[in-house]
Design a protein around this motif. Structure first.
Motif, short mmCIF file in Angstrom:
data_model
loop_
_atom_site.label_atom_id
_atom_site.label_comp_id
_atom_site.label_asym_id
_atom_site.label_seq_id
_atom_site.Cartn_x
_atom_site.Cartn_y
_atom_site.Cartn_z
N VAL A 1 3.80 11.38 -5.70
CA VAL A 1 4.65 11.86 -6.79
C VAL A 1 3.80 12.49 -7.89
N LEU A 2 2.71 11.83 -8.24
CA LEU A 2 1.82 12.38 -9.28
C LEU A 2 1.21 13.71 -8.84
N ALA A 3 0.81 13.81 -7.58
CA ALA A 3 0.23 15.05 -7.07
C ALA A 3 1.27 16.17 -7.11
N MET B 1 0.81 -1.18 0.00
CA MET B 1 0.00 0.00 0.00
C MET B 1 0.85 1.25 0.00
N GLU B 2 2.00 1.16 0.62
CA GLU B 2 2.86 2.34 0.71
C GLU B 2 3.39 2.74 -0.67
N ALA B 3 3.55 1.79 -1.57
CA ALA B 3 4.04 2.10 -2.91
C ALA B 3 2.97 2.87 -3.68
N GLY B 4 1.73 2.52 -3.51
CA GLY B 4 0.63 3.22 -4.15
C GLY B 4 0.52 4.64 -3.63
N ALA B 5 0.69 4.81 -2.35
CA ALA B 5 0.63 6.15 -1.75
C ALA B 5 1.79 6.99 -2.25
N ALA B 6 2.95 6.39 -2.41
CA ALA B 6 4.12 7.11 -2.90
C ALA B 6 3.90 7.55 -4.35
#
Length: 85
Positions: free
Chosen positions: A10-12, A1-6
């Motif tokens: 980055v996209l934001a 899940m932490e990879a998705g949040a990262a």
């Protein structure tokens, strides 16, 4: 899940950096398109004005020719005898 949040973070961050540039590019594009359209409208208006001036000039020449015409048959005959035509 932490990879998705990262990835989302980055996209934001990337979006916050790119958004002002996209907005600027869109504003410039709209300005250029609007200026082109105004130029086309000005060209068409100039063409209409030129055509109107030619028409008015021709109409004026016809009115001047009509004002100088003989008033009746006797005037016409007299003008022909004098070589006025």
């Amino acid at each position: 899940m932490e990879a998705g949040a990262a990835v989302i973070a980055v996209l934001a961050s990337l979006w916050r950096r790119v958004l002002p540039w996209l907005t600027l590019a869109a504003a410039i594009l709209l300005f250029v398109v609007g200026a082109r359209r105004r130029g086309e409208q000005a060209g068409r208006a100039a063409e209409r004005l030129e055509k109107l001036e030619r028409t008015n000039h021709a109409r004026q020449r016809m009115l001047e020719a009509g004002a100088d015409r003989p008033r009746n048959r006797d005037d016409f005959v007299e003008r022909l005898r004098k070589g006025g035509f």
